[in-house]
Design an enzyme around this catalytic site. Structure first.
Site, mmCIF file in Angstrom:
data_model
loop_
_atom_site.group_PDB
_atom_site.id
_atom_site.type_symbol
_atom_site.label_atom_id
_atom_site.label_comp_id
_atom_site.label_asym_id
_atom_site.label_seq_id
_atom_site.Cartn_x
_atom_site.Cartn_y
_atom_site.Cartn_z
ATOM 1 N N ASP A 127 24.232 113.903 31.563
ATOM 2 C CA ASP A 127 25.039 115.111 31.464
ATOM 3 C C ASP A 127 26.168 115.165 32.486
ATOM 4 O O ASP A 127 27.333 115.033 32.131
ATOM 5 C CB ASP A 127 24.154 116.358 31.533
ATOM 6 C CG ASP A 127 23.092 116.288 32.609
ATOM 7 O OD1 ASP A 127 23.269 115.544 33.603
ATOM 8 O OD2 ASP A 127 22.077 116.989 32.473
ATOM 9 N N ASP A 175 12.170 113.590 44.791
ATOM 10 C CA ASP A 175 11.635 112.764 43.710
ATOM 11 C C ASP A 175 12.571 111.597 43.440
ATOM 12 O O ASP A 175 13.785 111.716 43.609
ATOM 13 C CB ASP A 175 11.481 113.581 42.423
ATOM 14 C CG ASP A 175 10.575 114.787 42.614
ATOM 15 O OD1 ASP A 175 9.398 114.580 42.922
ATOM 16 O OD2 ASP A 175 11.071 115.917 42.466
ATOM 17 N N ASP A 200 13.534 108.717 40.449
ATOM 18 C CA ASP A 200 13.417 108.176 39.100
ATOM 19 C C ASP A 200 14.073 106.805 39.072
ATOM 20 O O ASP A 200 15.051 106.545 39.795
ATOM 21 C CB ASP A 200 14.107 109.081 38.086
ATOM 22 C CG ASP A 200 13.457 110.449 37.986
ATOM 23 O OD1 ASP A 200 12.261 110.566 38.331
ATOM 24 O OD2 ASP A 200 14.143 111.402 37.582
#
Length: 226
Positions: free
Chosen positions: A148, A48, A50
Site C-alpha cells: 500500500d 515485530d 516480517d
C-alpha cells in the site's frame, strides 16, 4: 546501500536475522519487509519483524523445525521460536504476483458456501469482486507493487545491508510523507481495509511529523467518494 539508508543493523532481532540467513542458505531470496524496515529507517527498534521470500510456503516450512502454514486467502508461514509466553514468531510471506481481479476465477457463493470450488484455486473472487484466494507467486517487483504505502514497500537484506526500494520509500521517509502506491482512490476501493491502515499509520507516525501527500489524502477526505 547503507551509506544512503543508514539503518543500524544492531536494531534487527536475532530471530529475524536467523530466518533470513536460513532462507538464503537454502537458495532463496529473503528480506525483512514492511513496517520493520520503515521503523529501522527511522532509527526505531521494531516490535515485530516480517520476512518476504521467493520460497513457497511449503519450501519455507521445510527449512525450519517449528514452522506452520496458516491462512487460505493469503497463505503465509509462522516460524516460531521459544515456547509458552516466551515464544516469538517471525511471519514469512512468499512474493506475490500483481494480478488483475478481472482475470481471477469467480465463484457464485462466498468463502463458506464455495469451499469445494475454492479448494483447487489460487486466485479467486466472489460475485462482488471480493478476493477469496490470492496465492499466485511472482517476482519481488510485483510483490512491491501490491503493497500500500511507499514507506511499507521496502525490502532490507541485513546480510548485505542493502535496501531494495522500488517506490521511493526512502525518499518519502526522509520527507515524512505517507504516499499510496498507485492511484489512491483505486487502491482504497480494491481493499477498504487500506482506509483503516491509512488512519492508523497517520496516528502512529504523527508525532514524528508524518502527513499524507495530497493525492493520498483526497479520497479519504471526499464524502462524495466514501
Amino acid at each position: 546501500p547503507v551509506e544512503e539508508h543508514g539503518i543500524d543493523r544492531s536494531l534487527v532481532d536475532q530471530r529475524a536475522l536467523d530466518v533470513v540467513h536460513t532462507l538464503k542458505q537454502g537458495g532463496f531470496e529473503a528480506y525483512i519487509v514492511g513496517g520493520a524496515v520503515r521503523d529501522l529507517l527511522l532509527g526505531l527498534r521494531p516490535k515485530d519483524f516480517d520476512v518476504a521470500t521467493s520460497a513457497t510456503p511449503e519450501q519455507v516450512k521445510g527449512l525450519f523445525r517449528r514452522a506452520f502454514i496458516i491462512g487460505r486467502r493469503f497463505r503465509i508461514v509462522h516460524v516460531v521460536y521459544g515456547r509458552g509466553r516466551e515464544h516469538e514468531m517471525i511471519e514469512v510471506s512468499t512474493f506475490r504476483a500483481y494480478l488483475d481481479s478481472a482475470d481471477a476465477d469467480q465463484v457464485k457463493g462466498n468463502e463458506r458456501t464455495s469451499k469445494g470450488q475454492l479448494a483447487g484455486m489460487t486466485h479467486a473472487v466472489d460475485a462482488s469482486g471480493r478476493v477469496l484466494r490470492d496465492n499466485v507467486w511472482g517476482p519481488i517487483e510485483q510483490d512491491a507493487a501490491r503493497r500500500d504505502f511507499s514507506i511499507n514497500a521496502m525490502y532490507y537484506d541485513p546480510e548485505s545491508q542493502i535496501v531494495v526500494d522500488f517506490h521511493q520509500g526512502i525518499r518519502d521517509a526522509k520527507k515524512k510523507t505517507l504516499r499510496m502506491i498507485g492511484d489512491a482512490a483505486t487502491r482504497y476501493r480494491e481493499d477498504p481495509v487500506r482506509i483503516i491502515r491509512a488512519v492508523r499509520f497517520a496516528a502512529k507516525l504523527a508525532h514524528l511529523g508524518f502527513s499524507f501527500d495530497a493525492k493520498t489524502l483526497l479520497p479519504l477526505a471526499s464524502s462524495r467518494n466514501w
